[in-house]
Design an enzyme around this catalytic site. Structure first.
Site, PDB file in Angstrom:
ATOM      1  CG  HIS A 243      -1.961  -1.060   0.941  1.00  0.00           C
ATOM      2  ND1 HIS A 243      -3.040  -1.409   0.638  1.00  0.00           N
ATOM      3  CD2 HIS A 243      -1.551  -2.379   2.504  1.00  0.00           C
ATOM      4  CE1 HIS A 243      -3.680  -2.672   1.112  1.00  0.00           C
ATOM      5  NE2 HIS A 243      -3.039  -3.106   1.946  1.00  0.00           N
TER       6      HIS A 243
HETATM    7  O1  RIB Z   1      -5.198  -0.004   4.542  1.00  0.00           O
HETATM    8  C1  RIB Z   1      -3.711  -0.135   4.354  1.00  0.00           C
HETATM    9  C2  RIB Z   1      -3.020   0.709   5.663  1.00  0.00           C
HETATM   10  O2  RIB Z   1      -2.921   0.833   6.692  1.00  0.00           O
HETATM   11  C3  RIB Z   1      -1.802   0.890   5.267  1.00  0.00           C
HETATM   12  O3  RIB Z   1      -1.271   2.503   5.435  1.00  0.00           O
HETATM   13  C4  RIB Z   1      -1.394  -0.476   6.548  1.00  0.00           C
HETATM   14  O4  RIB Z   1      -0.414   0.470   6.741  1.00  0.00           O
HETATM   15  C5  RIB Z   1      -1.765   0.218   7.201  1.00  0.00           C
HETATM   16  O5  RIB Z   1      -1.090   1.209   8.115  1.00  0.00           O
END
Ligand code: RIB
Ligand code: CA
Length: 313
Positions: A243
């Site tokens: 992500h």
């Molecule tokens: O949903 C994914 C996000 O939530 C990413 O930033 C992961 O590190 C968590 O913070």
């Protein structure tokens, strides 16, 4: 070389946050003014520890680290150890960090920096809940027009949610904070699950990072192989969605991404859908188009950038 882009990274490491921070610290296009920790994947004590571990791993203890919010504005804290492990950086072994945390609170650092630097020159990069940013806006509303851009990982639309059927984790942790940020007028670039679910840490991609052979690269491989196990089981995919580095990759190579300006509003009332990012993707309303919502990405180009930059650490 053109002037380096000044950024503040607000983060809740998390293995994917670690990849984003390492990408930023390895990229000469960016000047990281500071790293601000927020509670999220794991409690603040650990996100602060983890930010400093990544700075030491990257040999960048010159970058100041600040501690911010220990809990969301309104809701009870939630964490994601089931994804990231008990430390938040499971998958690699690290000594406890020795670099200090700054005395100044992260919120005051964000405000002070935005008021000191010329207006429109500092970009906020958020990789976790938006609590620190919303708190800074509440404390000093005059900073909003001074922010160049806020590039955030969070939300989801066509991809739905990952912590509830409707909500993505970063927004779900602190929906009230997200609502404040999306109503602030700050130019927002949103990297939702619709993009990050296309950035899978496949075996082939992880092998290229492993081939770098350095301690930072091998530590990253260990973290990725731990981090992805949850999503591989959940989605049945070859690798998990990486992500947070999407935020940093956008700053370096925006052409990797496609999206459109949309109205985005945050569900803050319904217990069923709280934290949902309601994206007017088809422009069926005349609501203000307050965010550039990304939907497409050149995944191979993204991982090529990530691998090339990791090799520089
Ligand atoms: O949903 C994914 C996000 O939530 C990413 O930033 C992961 O590190 C968590 O913070
Ligand atoms: Ca994160």
């Amino acid at each position: 070389m053109t002037e380096r882009r000044k950024i503040i990274i607000d983060t809740d490491p998390g293995q994917d946050d670690a990849a984003a921070i390492m990408l930023a610290l390895a990229s000469p296009e960016l000047e990281v003014l500071g790293l601000t920790a927020v509670a999220g994947n794991v409690p603040l004590r650990l996100t602060s520890r983890n930010v400093r571990i990544i700075c030491e791993l990257s040999n960048r203890t010159d970058v100041p680290v600040y501690e911010g919010a220990e809990r969301p504005l309104v809701r009870e804290p939630i964490t994601a150890e089931h994804v990231h492990g008990s430390t938040g950086l499971d998958g690699a072994d690290f000594d406890e960090p020795t670099m200090p945390v700054q005395d100044q609170h992260a919120v005051d650092f964000i405000i002070e920096t935005l008021l000191r630097e010329p207006a429109g020159t500092v970009t906020l990069c958020t990789l976790g809940a938006l609590t620190n940013i919303a708190t800074a806006l509440n404390k000093a509303p005059e900073i909003a027009p001074r922010v160049k851009e806020l590039v955030m990982m969070g939300g989801g639309y066509f991809e739905g949610g990952n912590i509830t059927p409707a909500a993505e984790f970063n927004i779900y942790v602190d929906p009230q904070a997200a609502d404040i940020v999306f109503r602030s007028g700050i130019p927002i670039v949103m990297m939702p699950l619709d993009v990050t679910h296309k950035l899978l840490t496949t075996k082939e991609r992880v092998a290229k990072i492993r081939d770098i052979g350095t301690r930072p690269a091998l530590a990253m491989v260990g973290m990725l192989e731990f981090f992805e196990r949850f999503d591989v089981e959940k989605y049945g995919s070859d690798g998990g969605p990486l992500h947070d580095p999407s935020v940093i990759a956008y700053l370096i190579k925006p052409e990797l991404f496609t999206g459109r300006d949309c109205n985005v509003e945050i569900e803050v009332s319904s217990e069923l859908t709280i934290g949902a990012t309601v994206v007017d993707w088809w422009h069926v309303t005349d609501r203000k188009r307050n965010a550039r919502v990304m939907g497409g990405v050149d995944a191979d180009g993204f991982f090529a950038l990530l691998t090339e930059r990791f090799a520089r650490l």
